[in-house]
Scaffold this motif. Structure first.
Motif, mmCIF file in Angstrom:
data_model
loop_
_atom_site.group_PDB
_atom_site.id
_atom_site.type_symbol
_atom_site.label_atom_id
_atom_site.label_comp_id
_atom_site.label_asym_id
_atom_site.label_seq_id
_atom_site.Cartn_x
_atom_site.Cartn_y
_atom_site.Cartn_z
ATOM 1 N N LEU A 1 54.528 44.159 91.516
ATOM 2 C CA LEU A 1 53.381 44.391 90.303
ATOM 3 C C LEU A 1 52.575 43.319 90.388
ATOM 4 N N GLY A 2 52.850 42.213 90.804
ATOM 5 C CA GLY A 2 52.125 41.133 90.759
ATOM 6 C C GLY A 2 50.614 41.459 91.682
ATOM 7 N N GLN A 3 51.052 42.126 92.805
ATOM 8 C CA GLN A 3 50.150 42.403 93.709
ATOM 9 C C GLN A 3 49.002 43.379 93.265
ATOM 10 N N HIS A 4 49.402 43.910 92.469
ATOM 11 C CA HIS A 4 48.551 45.033 91.652
ATOM 12 C C HIS A 4 48.105 44.942 90.372
ATOM 13 N N ASP A 5 48.082 43.585 89.925
ATOM 14 C CA ASP A 5 47.731 43.166 88.582
ATOM 15 C C ASP A 5 46.135 43.810 88.320
ATOM 16 N N ASP A 6 45.332 43.449 89.468
ATOM 17 C CA ASP A 6 43.921 43.341 89.438
ATOM 18 C C ASP A 6 43.680 44.910 89.265
ATOM 19 N N LYS A 7 44.260 45.707 89.915
ATOM 20 C CA LYS A 7 43.766 47.047 89.836
ATOM 21 C C LYS A 7 44.364 47.524 88.594
ATOM 22 N N VAL A 8 45.601 47.361 88.132
ATOM 23 C CA VAL A 8 45.902 47.614 86.924
ATOM 24 C C VAL A 8 45.001 47.255 85.737
ATOM 25 N N SER A 9 44.552 46.046 85.651
ATOM 26 C CA SER A 9 43.710 45.521 84.503
ATOM 27 C C SER A 9 42.557 46.109 84.634
ATOM 28 N N ASP A 10 41.817 46.386 85.687
ATOM 29 C CA ASP A 10 40.611 47.109 85.998
ATOM 30 C C ASP A 10 41.036 48.618 85.122
ATOM 31 N N ALA A 11 41.958 49.271 85.602
ATOM 32 C CA ALA A 11 42.187 50.408 84.890
ATOM 33 C C ALA A 11 42.310 50.621 83.493
ATOM 34 N N VAL A 12 42.877 49.453 83.130
ATOM 35 C CA VAL A 12 43.058 49.221 81.423
ATOM 36 C C VAL A 12 41.819 49.155 80.990
ATOM 37 N N ASP A 13 41.078 48.036 81.528
ATOM 38 C CA ASP A 13 39.732 48.059 80.900
ATOM 39 C C ASP A 13 38.814 49.367 81.038
ATOM 40 N N GLN A 14 38.881 50.127 81.888
ATOM 41 C CA GLN A 14 38.047 51.305 82.093
ATOM 42 C C GLN A 14 38.733 52.492 81.114
ATOM 43 N N HIS A 15 40.105 52.455 81.008
ATOM 44 C CA HIS A 15 40.428 53.685 80.302
ATOM 45 C C HIS A 15 41.391 53.287 79.047
ATOM 46 N N SER A 16 41.127 52.021 78.465
ATOM 47 C CA SER A 16 41.893 51.567 77.325
ATOM 48 C C SER A 16 41.918 52.740 76.322
ATOM 49 N N ASP A 17 40.784 53.435 75.813
ATOM 50 C CA ASP A 17 40.778 54.602 74.998
ATOM 51 C C ASP A 17 42.007 55.561 75.133
ATOM 52 N N ARG A 18 42.298 55.896 76.529
ATOM 53 C CA ARG A 18 42.814 57.172 76.733
ATOM 54 C C ARG A 18 44.457 56.493 76.874
ATOM 55 N N ILE A 19 44.550 55.190 77.134
ATOM 56 C CA ILE A 19 45.782 54.521 77.183
ATOM 57 C C ILE A 19 46.383 54.567 75.639
ATOM 58 N N ASP A 20 45.499 54.004 74.891
ATOM 59 C CA ASP A 20 45.711 53.682 73.402
ATOM 60 C C ASP A 20 46.136 55.486 72.874
ATOM 61 N N GLN A 21 45.516 56.141 73.170
ATOM 62 C CA GLN A 21 45.753 57.631 72.870
ATOM 63 C C GLN A 21 47.395 57.790 73.186
ATOM 64 N N GLY A 22 47.396 57.665 74.480
ATOM 65 C CA GLY A 22 48.688 58.080 75.016
ATOM 66 C C GLY A 22 50.000 57.160 74.598
ATOM 67 N N ILE A 23 49.731 55.762 74.103
ATOM 68 C CA ILE A 23 50.876 55.131 73.551
ATOM 69 C C ILE A 23 50.948 55.599 71.935
ATOM 70 N N ASP A 24 49.902 56.005 71.348
ATOM 71 C CA ASP A 24 50.254 56.660 70.281
ATOM 72 C C ASP A 24 50.845 57.841 70.178
ATOM 73 N N ARG A 25 50.524 58.670 71.065
ATOM 74 C CA ARG A 25 51.150 59.819 71.131
ATOM 75 C C ARG A 25 52.766 59.957 71.521
ATOM 76 N N GLY A 26 52.805 59.124 72.304
ATOM 77 C CA GLY A 26 54.413 58.728 72.931
ATOM 78 C C GLY A 26 55.469 58.210 71.865
ATOM 79 N N THR A 27 54.564 57.187 70.753
ATOM 80 C CA THR A 27 55.355 56.714 69.777
ATOM 81 C C THR A 27 55.428 57.503 68.589
#
Length: 81
Positions: A11-37
């Protein structure tokens, strides 16, 4: 080297890619977490709502902090500021 150590290294090797994806898609990730909870809260009849909300907040905090900044999911809740 144990299983968890290998997983952390992978996972440490992919942190940069994941953090870039979070930066770009934070609104959709936030909605997904809300829907899941919300789904989990409904399925448990609201019995564990507080714990489920804490889990959602923890997921947001972890994903938000991958790039070293807390800037992807808006302002933190009042009790965490």
């Amino acid at each position: 080297m144990g299983f968890m150590d290998k997983a952390k290294d992978a996972l440490g090797q992919h942190d940069d890619k994941v953090s870039d994806a979070v930066d770009q898609h934070s609104d959709r990730i936030d909605q997904g977490i809300d829907r899941g909870t919300e789904f989990a809260d409904e399925r448990t009849g609201g019995k564990y709502g507080e714990h489920i909300d804490k889990g959602g907040d923890a997921a947001r905090d972890h994903l938000d902090g991958l790039d070293g900044q807390q800037d992807d999911f808006g302002t933190p809740p009042a009790d965490k500021a």
